[in-house]
Design an enzyme around this catalytic site. Sequence first.
Site, PDB file in Angstrom:
ATOM      1  N   LYS A 192       0.898  -1.014   0.003  1.00 43.03           N
ATOM      2  CA  LYS A 192      -0.078  -0.363   0.533  1.00 43.03           C
ATOM      3  C   LYS A 192       0.688   1.459   0.352  1.00 43.03           C
ATOM      4  O   LYS A 192       0.038   2.409  -0.676  1.00 43.03           O
ATOM      5  CB  LYS A 192      -1.363  -0.202   1.388  1.00 43.03           C
ATOM      6  CG  LYS A 192      -0.422  -0.147   2.650  1.00 43.03           C
ATOM      7  CD  LYS A 192       0.111   1.343   3.321  1.00 43.03           C
ATOM      8  CE  LYS A 192       0.899   0.937   4.304  1.00 43.03           C
ATOM      9  NZ  LYS A 192       1.105   2.194   4.998  1.00 43.03           N
ATOM     10  N   THR A 249      -3.891   5.541   3.651  1.00 40.14           N
ATOM     11  CA  THR A 249      -2.320   5.799   3.405  1.00 40.14           C
ATOM     12  C   THR A 249      -2.738   6.616   2.405  1.00 40.14           C
ATOM     13  O   THR A 249      -2.024   7.338   1.674  1.00 40.14           O
ATOM     14  CB  THR A 249      -1.650   4.285   2.742  1.00 40.14           C
ATOM     15  OG1 THR A 249      -1.486   3.296   3.874  1.00 40.14           O
ATOM     16  CG2 THR A 249      -0.188   4.994   2.745  1.00 40.14           C
ATOM     17  N   VAL A 280      11.064   8.285   7.452  1.00 43.20           N
ATOM     18  CA  VAL A 280      10.611   7.309   6.082  1.00 43.20           C
ATOM     19  C   VAL A 280       9.860   7.112   5.609  1.00 43.20           C
ATOM     20  O   VAL A 280       8.758   7.488   5.825  1.00 43.20           O
ATOM     21  CB  VAL A 280      11.331   6.200   6.156  1.00 43.20           C
ATOM     22  CG1 VAL A 280      11.625   5.329   5.106  1.00 43.20           C
ATOM     23  CG2 VAL A 280      13.340   6.153   7.267  1.00 43.20           C
TER      24      VAL A 280
END
Length: 336
Positions: A192, A249, A280
């Site tokens: 994802k 997301t 990150v």
Amino acid sequence: MKNSHRVCVVGNGGWGTALALLLFENGNDVTLWGHSQEELDGIRATGENKPYLAGVKIPDGIRLTSDPSEAVRDADLVVLAMPSHFYRSVCLRFRGLIPAGADVVSVAKGFCEETMERLSVTAAKALDWPEVAALSGPSHAEEVGRHIPTAVVVACTDVEKAHRIQTIFSGPRFRVYTSGDPVGVELGGAIKNVLAIAVGLCDGLGFGDNSRAALITRGLAEMARFGAAAGGLPETFAGLSGIGDLVVTCTSRHSRNRGVGERLGRGETLADIQAGMKQVAEGVWNCRLVCAMAKRLGVEMPICMGVQAVLSGELAPKDAVSYLMGRDSKPEVYGR
């Protein structure tokens, strides 16, 4: 009233910090491990993790240490919350230190670049551990740390282990389901991130809801066929770690992966974007691995391939859209 457990959370990023707070508030004895003593000293001095989870108070009752032996001493549960890029090297630091009776669960999302394996598999090998469970689902650290109601799933082939982890994590604002499909649960959480970059690219190009919905829907099809080819169950991708995590997301302001894609779509370079990021964006690291693994499995993943072409500089964002829209026509069949 729950029994108290001794828990070690490995990784003092936003997600590790949010889970350490959650587990502490559930009545557990919690230690948070980080590789940088300077960062840990900053948390203790300010009472919050300003670089990764600003504005969330960290109680003095949570122990902080950069010593692996001290962190896992007498632990009942070890939670692995490191970024995928440093995952294996950190696991190796804990090899031989975790108590034999402890449970270990990976809450990170992605693949190990060194081994090209799921993170729970990499952890089990690096730690010399029988099985590492995987916890995943739509769960931004910024919201979990602020007690926003959240639901996730913990997966393990050992049903009793999954239930133990479920009990320790479950709380008034954190609902945990169990699954016997660690392959599907972990793959959903990894793929994802790449698809969120694709949605961000379209947002950056100024496209609308139609484009976003199409990418999420066809991205889910890519995820499901990859997962099935890798040994996961198709129905897993209709759950929290599949469509649930994909939607959050691809649409959230908290999503670093969607944010990277949006900035690329607006014309920024990947090097400039990454230079200014403290945390990150896993999809950037893992996109190449996803595409390589798909090729090895014989799975067609045009959206992920398009993202990789943009990240590598092979295609401009607009050209990647043309590539996707110009593919041969076909019937819509889920998973194909």
